[in-house]
Design a protein around this motif. Structure first.
Motif, PDB file in Angstrom:
ATOM      1  N   SER A  84       3.101 -12.622   5.362  1.00  0.00           N
ATOM      2  CA  SER A  84       2.626 -14.155   5.309  1.00  0.00           C
ATOM      3  C   SER A  84       1.544 -14.564   6.221  1.00  0.00           C
ATOM      4  O   SER A  84       1.636 -14.466   7.163  1.00  0.00           O
ATOM      5  CB  SER A  84       3.940 -14.943   5.798  1.00  0.00           C
ATOM      6  N   GLY A 114       3.251 -21.260   3.942  1.00  0.00           N
ATOM      7  CA  GLY A 114       3.972 -21.208   2.918  1.00  0.00           C
ATOM      8  C   GLY A 114       3.551 -19.972   1.810  1.00  0.00           C
ATOM      9  O   GLY A 114       4.434 -19.914   0.776  1.00  0.00           O
ATOM     10  N   GLU A 174       4.523 -15.747  -3.637  1.00  0.00           N
ATOM     11  CA  GLU A 174       5.294 -16.791  -3.383  1.00  0.00           C
ATOM     12  C   GLU A 174       4.564 -17.888  -2.849  1.00  0.00           C
ATOM     13  O   GLU A 174       3.662 -17.612  -1.807  1.00  0.00           O
ATOM     14  CB  GLU A 174       6.625 -16.734  -2.897  1.00  0.00           C
ATOM     15  N   TYR A 175       4.647 -19.219  -3.165  1.00  0.00           N
ATOM     16  CA  TYR A 175       4.139 -20.325  -2.292  1.00  0.00           C
ATOM     17  C   TYR A 175       5.150 -21.476  -2.315  1.00  0.00           C
ATOM     18  O   TYR A 175       5.771 -21.750  -3.227  1.00  0.00           O
ATOM     19  CB  TYR A 175       2.770 -20.950  -3.069  1.00  0.00           C
ATOM     20  N   LYS A 176       5.392 -21.835  -1.086  1.00  0.00           N
ATOM     21  CA  LYS A 176       6.505 -22.960  -0.897  1.00  0.00           C
ATOM     22  C   LYS A 176       5.729 -23.980  -0.269  1.00  0.00           C
ATOM     23  O   LYS A 176       4.898 -23.960   0.658  1.00  0.00           O
ATOM     24  CB  LYS A 176       7.414 -22.360   0.287  1.00  0.00           C
TER      25      LYS A 176
END
Length: 79
Positions: free
Chosen positions: A29, A35, A76-78
């Motif tokens: 990350s 995110g 992934e992207y939150k």
């Protein structure tokens, strides 16, 4: 995961030999992008062939086997 080779039905006519599998995942990350996460993953690294499911009848027994060694990537992207 380790399995010591249980019988797959009561009479013992369908048996699974003992087996072990290893799964792995490595994620990163970046601090600059809150995110966001990148991952590399692998399933069944030992590449063991084992019985995953059964269909047992009075006429015949059928089994399905595990997937072979598999690899993948994920982003992934939150928010």
């Amino acid at each position: 995961f380790y399995n010591d080779g249980p019988t797959l039905e009561a009479s013992g006519r369908v048996r699974q030999k003992a087996y072990a599998t290893v799964d792995a995942e490595l994620s990163f990350s970046p601090k600059a992008m809150e995110g966001l996460r990148f991952s590399l993953w692998a399933r069944n690294l030992t590449d063991k062939l084992y019985i995953q499911g059964t269909l047992l009848t009075g006429f015949a027994d059928g089994v399905t086997y595990s997937a072979p060694r598999t690899f993948g990537v994920r982003a992934e992207y939150k928010f």
